[in-house]
Write a protein that holds these residues in place. Structure first.
Motif, PDB file in Angstrom:
ATOM      1  N   ARG A 114       4.209 -61.975 -16.299  1.00 54.39           N
ATOM      2  CA  ARG A 114       3.877 -61.115 -15.153  1.00 54.39           C
ATOM      3  C   ARG A 114       2.397 -60.154 -15.376  1.00 54.39           C
ATOM      4  O   ARG A 114       2.046 -60.024 -16.375  1.00 54.39           O
ATOM      5  CB  ARG A 114       5.035 -60.017 -15.153  1.00 54.39           C
ATOM      6  CG  ARG A 114       4.716 -59.019 -13.921  1.00 54.39           C
ATOM      7  CD  ARG A 114       6.134 -57.965 -13.870  1.00 54.39           C
ATOM      8  NE  ARG A 114       5.961 -57.207 -12.622  1.00 54.39           N
ATOM      9  CZ  ARG A 114       5.933 -55.750 -12.617  1.00 54.39           C
ATOM     10  NH1 ARG A 114       6.278 -55.339 -13.768  1.00 54.39           N
ATOM     11  NH2 ARG A 114       5.822 -55.190 -11.513  1.00 54.39           N
ATOM     12  N   ILE A 115       1.698 -60.202 -14.265  1.00 53.96           N
ATOM     13  CA  ILE A 115       0.603 -59.799 -14.417  1.00 53.96           C
ATOM     14  C   ILE A 115       0.469 -58.292 -14.040  1.00 53.96           C
ATOM     15  O   ILE A 115       0.796 -58.073 -12.954  1.00 53.96           O
ATOM     16  CB  ILE A 115      -0.555 -60.528 -13.224  1.00 53.96           C
ATOM     17  CG1 ILE A 115      -0.358 -62.080 -13.572  1.00 53.96           C
ATOM     18  CG2 ILE A 115      -1.845 -60.018 -13.178  1.00 53.96           C
ATOM     19  CD1 ILE A 115      -1.166 -63.053 -12.607  1.00 53.96           C
ATOM     20  N   VAL A 116      -0.022 -57.748 -14.877  1.00 60.10           N
ATOM     21  CA  VAL A 116       0.343 -56.129 -14.844  1.00 60.10           C
ATOM     22  C   VAL A 116      -1.163 -55.586 -15.153  1.00 60.10           C
ATOM     23  O   VAL A 116      -2.150 -56.323 -15.446  1.00 60.10           O
ATOM     24  CB  VAL A 116       1.304 -55.556 -15.835  1.00 60.10           C
ATOM     25  CG1 VAL A 116       2.654 -56.115 -15.319  1.00 60.10           C
ATOM     26  CG2 VAL A 116       1.174 -56.225 -17.160  1.00 60.10           C
ATOM     27  N   GLY A 117      -1.116 -54.207 -15.179  1.00 60.33           N
ATOM     28  CA  GLY A 117      -2.243 -53.302 -15.909  1.00 60.33           C
ATOM     29  C   GLY A 117      -2.436 -53.358 -17.475  1.00 60.33           C
ATOM     30  O   GLY A 117      -1.577 -53.889 -17.840  1.00 60.33           O
ATOM     31  N   GLU A 118      -3.736 -52.872 -17.635  1.00 57.93           N
ATOM     32  CA  GLU A 118      -4.048 -53.369 -19.111  1.00 57.93           C
ATOM     33  C   GLU A 118      -3.185 -52.482 -20.084  1.00 57.93           C
ATOM     34  O   GLU A 118      -2.688 -52.951 -21.293  1.00 57.93           O
ATOM     35  CB  GLU A 118      -5.444 -52.535 -19.401  1.00 57.93           C
ATOM     36  CG  GLU A 118      -6.433 -53.548 -18.664  1.00 57.93           C
ATOM     37  CD  GLU A 118      -7.763 -52.894 -18.552  1.00 57.93           C
ATOM     38  OE1 GLU A 118      -8.388 -53.684 -19.844  1.00 57.93           O
ATOM     39  OE2 GLU A 118      -8.306 -52.107 -17.887  1.00 57.93           O
ATOM     40  N   ASP A 119      -2.633 -51.345 -19.767  1.00 54.47           N
ATOM     41  CA  ASP A 119      -1.911 -50.459 -20.593  1.00 54.47           C
ATOM     42  C   ASP A 119      -0.529 -51.069 -20.589  1.00 54.47           C
ATOM     43  O   ASP A 119       0.245 -50.509 -21.718  1.00 54.47           O
ATOM     44  CB  ASP A 119      -2.066 -48.903 -20.157  1.00 54.47           C
ATOM     45  CG  ASP A 119      -3.193 -48.266 -20.373  1.00 54.47           C
ATOM     46  OD1 ASP A 119      -4.037 -48.546 -21.247  1.00 54.47           O
ATOM     47  OD2 ASP A 119      -3.575 -47.630 -19.572  1.00 54.47           O
ATOM     48  N   GLU A 120       0.039 -51.746 -19.783  1.00 56.47           N
ATOM     49  CA  GLU A 120       1.394 -52.272 -19.958  1.00 56.47           C
ATOM     50  C   GLU A 120       1.429 -53.688 -20.291  1.00 56.47           C
ATOM     51  O   GLU A 120       2.548 -54.199 -20.587  1.00 56.47           O
ATOM     52  CB  GLU A 120       2.225 -51.864 -18.633  1.00 56.47           C
ATOM     53  CG  GLU A 120       1.665 -52.776 -17.419  1.00 56.47           C
ATOM     54  CD  GLU A 120       2.271 -52.519 -16.138  1.00 56.47           C
ATOM     55  OE1 GLU A 120       3.697 -52.705 -15.981  1.00 56.47           O
ATOM     56  OE2 GLU A 120       1.890 -51.859 -15.154  1.00 56.47           O
ATOM     57  N   ALA A 121       0.380 -54.157 -20.448  1.00 56.24           N
ATOM     58  CA  ALA A 121       0.389 -55.713 -21.000  1.00 56.24           C
ATOM     59  C   ALA A 121       0.997 -55.797 -22.220  1.00 56.24           C
ATOM     60  O   ALA A 121       0.594 -55.309 -23.469  1.00 56.24           O
ATOM     61  CB  ALA A 121      -1.063 -56.206 -21.007  1.00 56.24           C
ATOM     62  N   ASP A 122       1.735 -56.893 -22.476  1.00 53.21           N
ATOM     63  CA  ASP A 122       2.326 -57.103 -23.738  1.00 53.21           C
ATOM     64  C   ASP A 122       2.663 -58.570 -23.544  1.00 53.21           C
ATOM     65  O   ASP A 122       3.745 -58.926 -23.236  1.00 53.21           O
ATOM     66  CB  ASP A 122       3.466 -56.311 -24.101  1.00 53.21           C
ATOM     67  CG  ASP A 122       4.040 -56.495 -25.401  1.00 53.21           C
ATOM     68  OD1 ASP A 122       3.850 -57.513 -26.111  1.00 53.21           O
ATOM     69  OD2 ASP A 122       5.209 -55.856 -25.719  1.00 53.21           O
ATOM     70  N   PRO A 123       1.753 -59.406 -24.072  1.00 51.14           N
ATOM     71  CA  PRO A 123       2.237 -61.023 -24.108  1.00 51.14           C
ATOM     72  C   PRO A 123       3.621 -61.448 -24.621  1.00 51.14           C
ATOM     73  O   PRO A 123       4.208 -62.166 -24.091  1.00 51.14           O
ATOM     74  CB  PRO A 123       1.035 -61.478 -24.853  1.00 51.14           C
ATOM     75  CG  PRO A 123      -0.142 -60.520 -24.600  1.00 51.14           C
ATOM     76  CD  PRO A 123       0.533 -59.285 -24.481  1.00 51.14           C
ATOM     77  N   LYS A 124       3.806 -60.840 -25.872  1.00 49.45           N
ATOM     78  CA  LYS A 124       5.135 -61.074 -26.305  1.00 49.45           C
ATOM     79  C   LYS A 124       6.149 -60.654 -25.503  1.00 49.45           C
ATOM     80  O   LYS A 124       7.316 -61.501 -25.732  1.00 49.45           O
ATOM     81  CB  LYS A 124       5.139 -60.402 -27.691  1.00 49.45           C
ATOM     82  CG  LYS A 124       4.297 -61.052 -28.807  1.00 49.45           C
ATOM     83  CD  LYS A 124       4.335 -60.140 -30.073  1.00 49.45           C
ATOM     84  CE  LYS A 124       3.271 -60.701 -31.034  1.00 49.45           C
ATOM     85  NZ  LYS A 124       3.469 -60.101 -32.378  1.00 49.45           N
ATOM     86  N   ALA A 125       6.178 -59.895 -24.587  1.00 48.63           N
ATOM     87  CA  ALA A 125       7.164 -59.289 -23.908  1.00 48.63           C
ATOM     88  C   ALA A 125       7.033 -60.094 -22.500  1.00 48.63           C
ATOM     89  O   ALA A 125       7.818 -59.557 -21.528  1.00 48.63           O
ATOM     90  CB  ALA A 125       7.218 -57.756 -23.736  1.00 48.63           C
ATOM     91  N   GLY A 126       6.040 -60.864 -22.240  1.00 49.89           N
ATOM     92  CA  GLY A 126       6.126 -61.521 -21.025  1.00 49.89           C
ATOM     93  C   GLY A 126       5.032 -60.878 -20.110  1.00 49.89           C
ATOM     94  O   GLY A 126       5.258 -61.304 -18.723  1.00 49.89           O
ATOM     95  N   SER A 127       4.241 -60.213 -20.407  1.00 46.80           N
ATOM     96  CA  SER A 127       3.271 -59.617 -19.308  1.00 46.80           C
ATOM     97  C   SER A 127       2.034 -59.628 -20.155  1.00 46.80           C
ATOM     98  O   SER A 127       1.655 -59.481 -21.118  1.00 46.80           O
ATOM     99  CB  SER A 127       3.790 -58.414 -19.052  1.00 46.80           C
ATOM    100  OG  SER A 127       3.586 -57.146 -20.348  1.00 46.80           O
TER     101      SER A 127
END
Length: 160
Positions: A114-127
């Motif tokens: 999911r493409i999100v903002g910088e503060d909520e990005a977490d590649p391990k969680a799928g964002s």
């Protein structure tokens, strides 16, 4: 009264308990609704941590324990002040901020982010952040489009 009986550190030692500010990204602070709520929750948690640390009797320990929450409060207050809420995409014909995109790589791996903002990005969680190299290449593309990231080709399979 002699300084020996005062339970305070020197100004030099007190300055050592001040942490440097967390870096603020130069990019627009785009956030999803989920990301905005997460920033608000993090700010509240930092306030609570600061209040708990500020209640400590020992002035030296109080300085040490409040350093992290004070730094986080400055960072989170600024991120909330500059947050630009982006509504969820209304269509899934092209990849946009807030889209969930599934793509296949040359090596056969299939990934969904999911493409999100910088503060909520977490590649391990799928964002991933919208400013990441993969997201930048995918934005505006449709199902079936192929993009090159580094030496890998990615083919968009689905957009949700």
């Amino acid at each position: 009264m002699s300084v020996a009986f005062v339970k305070e550190e020197s100004a030099e030692t007190a300055a050592e308990t001040q942490l440097p500010d967390r870096p603020i990204s130069p990019h627009q602070n785009l956030v999803t609704e989920t990301g905005l709520k997460a920033l608000e929750a993090q700010l509240q948690a930092a306030r609570e941590a600061f209040e708990a640390a500020n209640a400590l009797e020992d002035v030296n320990e109080r300085r040490r324990q409040t350093a992290g929450p004070v730094r986080d409060l400055r960072y989170l207050a600024e991120r909330l002040r500059t947050a630009q809420l982006v509504p969820a995409p209304t269509a899934n014909d092209v990849v946009a901020f807030g889209s969930t995109v599934t793509f296949s790589r040359d090596d056969g791996r299939v990934q969904t982010y999911r493409i999100v903002g910088e503060d909520e990005a977490d590649p391990k969680a799928g964002s991933i952040s919208y400013v990441s190299p993969v997201a930048r290449k995918l934005m505006g593309k449709a199902v079936g489009d192929v993009v090159t990231v580094g030496e890998q080709e990615l083919e968009i399979e689905t957009i949700a």
